[in-house]
Design a protein around this motif. Structure first.
Motif, PDB file in Angstrom:
ATOM      1  N   SER A   1      88.053 -43.767 -39.683  1.00 36.15           N
ATOM      2  CA  SER A   1      88.148 -42.986 -38.456  1.00 36.15           C
ATOM      3  C   SER A   1      87.730 -43.714 -37.189  1.00 36.15           C
ATOM      4  O   SER A   1      87.977 -43.216 -36.102  1.00 36.15           O
ATOM      5  CB  SER A   1      87.292 -41.730 -38.588  1.00 36.15           C
ATOM      6  OG  SER A   1      85.971 -42.070 -38.884  1.00 36.15           O
ATOM      7  N   CYS A   2      87.103 -44.868 -37.305  1.00 37.79           N
ATOM      8  CA  CYS A   2      86.502 -45.473 -36.122  1.00 37.79           C
ATOM      9  C   CYS A   2      87.082 -46.839 -35.795  1.00 37.79           C
ATOM     10  O   CYS A   2      87.230 -47.693 -36.672  1.00 37.79           O
ATOM     11  CB  CYS A   2      84.997 -45.668 -36.329  1.00 37.79           C
ATOM     12  SG  CYS A   2      84.132 -44.158 -36.729  1.00 37.79           S
TER      13      CYS A   2
ATOM     14  N   ARG B   1      88.744 -36.856 -24.532  1.00 37.00           N
ATOM     15  CA  ARG B   1      89.004 -37.635 -25.749  1.00 37.00           C
ATOM     16  C   ARG B   1      87.957 -37.392 -26.817  1.00 37.00           C
ATOM     17  O   ARG B   1      88.251 -37.375 -28.007  1.00 37.00           O
ATOM     18  CB  ARG B   1      89.050 -39.125 -25.423  1.00 37.00           C
ATOM     19  CG  ARG B   1      90.417 -39.584 -24.971  1.00 37.00           C
ATOM     20  CD  ARG B   1      90.503 -41.082 -24.872  1.00 37.00           C
ATOM     21  NE  ARG B   1      90.393 -41.769 -26.146  1.00 37.00           N
ATOM     22  CZ  ARG B   1      91.408 -41.953 -26.987  1.00 37.00           C
ATOM     23  NH1 ARG B   1      92.593 -41.487 -26.684  1.00 37.00           N
ATOM     24  NH2 ARG B   1      91.233 -42.592 -28.110  1.00 37.00           N
ATOM     25  N   ARG B   2      86.726 -37.212 -26.421  1.00 36.76           N
ATOM     26  CA  ARG B   2      85.638 -37.071 -27.383  1.00 36.76           C
ATOM     27  C   ARG B   2      85.450 -35.621 -27.841  1.00 36.76           C
ATOM     28  O   ARG B   2      84.729 -35.351 -28.786  1.00 36.76           O
ATOM     29  CB  ARG B   2      84.339 -37.613 -26.769  1.00 36.76           C
ATOM     30  CG  ARG B   2      84.346 -39.104 -26.514  1.00 36.76           C
ATOM     31  CD  ARG B   2      83.946 -39.899 -27.735  1.00 36.76           C
ATOM     32  NE  ARG B   2      82.710 -39.388 -28.287  1.00 36.76           N
ATOM     33  CZ  ARG B   2      82.583 -38.835 -29.481  1.00 36.76           C
ATOM     34  NH1 ARG B   2      83.613 -38.743 -30.273  1.00 36.76           N
ATOM     35  NH2 ARG B   2      81.426 -38.388 -29.879  1.00 36.76           N
TER      36      ARG B   2
ATOM     37  N   GLY C   1      81.757 -46.477 -32.518  1.00 32.23           N
ATOM     38  CA  GLY C   1      82.980 -45.709 -32.725  1.00 32.23           C
ATOM     39  C   GLY C   1      83.251 -44.756 -31.582  1.00 32.23           C
ATOM     40  O   GLY C   1      84.382 -44.608 -31.109  1.00 32.23           O
ATOM     41  N   ARG C   2      82.199 -44.099 -31.105  1.00 32.87           N
ATOM     42  CA  ARG C   2      82.340 -43.184 -29.963  1.00 32.87           C
ATOM     43  C   ARG C   2      82.781 -43.938 -28.720  1.00 32.87           C
ATOM     44  O   ARG C   2      83.645 -43.485 -27.966  1.00 32.87           O
ATOM     45  CB  ARG C   2      81.000 -42.502 -29.687  1.00 32.87           C
ATOM     46  CG  ARG C   2      80.564 -41.552 -30.769  1.00 32.87           C
ATOM     47  CD  ARG C   2      79.132 -41.145 -30.492  1.00 32.87           C
ATOM     48  NE  ARG C   2      78.677 -40.130 -31.434  1.00 32.87           N
ATOM     49  CZ  ARG C   2      77.438 -40.018 -31.843  1.00 32.87           C
ATOM     50  NH1 ARG C   2      76.523 -40.856 -31.403  1.00 32.87           N
ATOM     51  NH2 ARG C   2      77.098 -39.072 -32.687  1.00 32.87           N
TER      52      ARG C   2
ATOM     53  N   GLN D   1      86.454 -44.738 -28.789  1.00 29.13           N
ATOM     54  CA  GLN D   1      87.281 -43.551 -28.578  1.00 29.13           C
ATOM     55  C   GLN D   1      87.263 -43.137 -27.107  1.00 29.13           C
ATOM     56  O   GLN D   1      88.303 -42.857 -26.517  1.00 29.13           O
ATOM     57  CB  GLN D   1      86.783 -42.402 -29.456  1.00 29.13           C
ATOM     58  CG  GLN D   1      87.713 -41.207 -29.424  1.00 29.13           C
ATOM     59  CD  GLN D   1      87.184 -40.033 -30.245  1.00 29.13           C
ATOM     60  OE1 GLN D   1      85.980 -39.930 -30.509  1.00 29.13           O
ATOM     61  NE2 GLN D   1      88.079 -39.148 -30.642  1.00 29.13           N
TER      62      GLN D   1
ATOM     63  N   ASP E   1      89.271 -45.463 -24.832  1.00 29.19           N
ATOM     64  CA  ASP E   1      90.682 -45.626 -25.210  1.00 29.19           C
ATOM     65  C   ASP E   1      90.948 -47.031 -25.751  1.00 29.19           C
ATOM     66  O   ASP E   1      91.930 -47.666 -25.390  1.00 29.19           O
ATOM     67  CB  ASP E   1      91.597 -45.313 -24.022  1.00 29.19           C
ATOM     68  CG  ASP E   1      93.017 -44.981 -24.468  1.00 29.19           C
ATOM     69  OD1 ASP E   1      93.189 -44.581 -25.628  1.00 29.19           O
ATOM     70  OD2 ASP E   1      93.954 -45.147 -23.667  1.00 29.19           O
TER      71      ASP E   1
ATOM     72  N   ASP F   1      91.712 -49.346 -28.977  1.00 26.42           N
ATOM     73  CA  ASP F   1      92.181 -49.378 -30.359  1.00 26.42           C
ATOM     74  C   ASP F   1      92.889 -50.706 -30.600  1.00 26.42           C
ATOM     75  O   ASP F   1      92.773 -51.629 -29.794  1.00 26.42           O
ATOM     76  CB  ASP F   1      93.074 -48.169 -30.674  1.00 26.42           C
ATOM     77  CG  ASP F   1      94.270 -48.096 -29.742  1.00 26.42           C
ATOM     78  OD1 ASP F   1      94.721 -49.148 -29.257  1.00 26.42           O
ATOM     79  OD2 ASP F   1      94.749 -46.977 -29.482  1.00 26.42           O
TER      80      ASP F   1
END
Length: 211
Positions: free
Chosen positions: A91-92, A125-126, A139-140, A143, A146, A148
DNA sequence: TATGCGATATTCT
DNA sequence: GAATATCGCATAG
């Protein structure tokens, strides 16, 4: 009544040149504390102040590059000042700044930011409005900013949308403690953070190390 | 406040 | 098939 929020404060940030970044992994991890990470999107700017980093130097058994170069970690082997983004735990995304010379695999993990600009976007987004939960943790942070795989391998000192900027205010003393979430070489004090900053991740009891 | 655990996908064995 | 540089929710104290 948004006049007091950091997002409305005009930012006077200058892009850092690669020649200003130390190539040495540990030095770079310390150097990045207090600096600004900026991501210019088409309609807005996202920015945060780096308050926590982790060094993964040459020969470190906890480092992704420890077993040599593979396709997935190619960006770690770029010259210092490039982004290495990887995906984990299902997920991160997490972002490193590559360190050392080209061909040498090492980097600095960005673990936490203090949000500066684009906070509304980060909140959306969070999925929370709580400032402390936007960018506290690697990870936060990814996110909210933006970040990735699209920015994996990007040169952070070359005029692109994702870049490193100068510090916007004085930096408090830097602490050095053990890293989080690793199983090898766990005793090395390679996690650096700005003392007293509430946006630093992890339990407070782990911050009792020596500077 | 502190600790425990499941979710989830990519990579390498 | 296993491991993973995490997060967020659950439960207990």
């Amino acid at each position: 009544m948004m006049s007091n929020t950091p997002s409305n404060r005009p930012l006077r940030v200058r892009r850092l040149r690669r020649s200003e970044l130390p190539a040495d992994t540990i030095e770079l991890a310390r150097y990045l504390i207090g600096k600004t990470l900026v991501h210019d999107l088409s309609r807005m700017r996202l920015a945060g102040r780096i308050v926590e980093t982790e060094a993964y130097p040459i020969g470190d058994a906890a480092a992704h590059a420890f077993r040599g170069e593979t396709p997935g970690i190619r960006s770690l082997f770029l010259a210092h000042g490039h982004a290495y983004v990887f995906f984990t735990y299902g997920s991160c995304f997490m972002m490193n700044v590559s360190s050392e010379e080209a061909g040498t695999g090492a980097g600095v993990l960005l673990r936490a930011l203090e949000p500066l600009e684009g906070i509304r976007f980060m909140q959306r987004r969070r999925g929370t409005t709580r400032l402390l939960d936007l960018t506290r943790g690697p990870g936060r942070l990814a996110q909210a900013m933006d970040i990735d795989k699209r920015v994996d391998g990007v040169n952070l000192c070359a005029g692109g949308n994702l870049w490193l900027g100068t510090a916007l205010r004085r930096v408090s003393p830097i602490g050095a403690v053990t890293r989080i979430g690793i199983t090898r070489d766990i005793q090395r004090p390679y996690r650096f953070y700005e003392r007293g900053n509430p946006f630093v991740s992890g339990p407070k009891r782990l911050l009792k190390g020596i500077a």
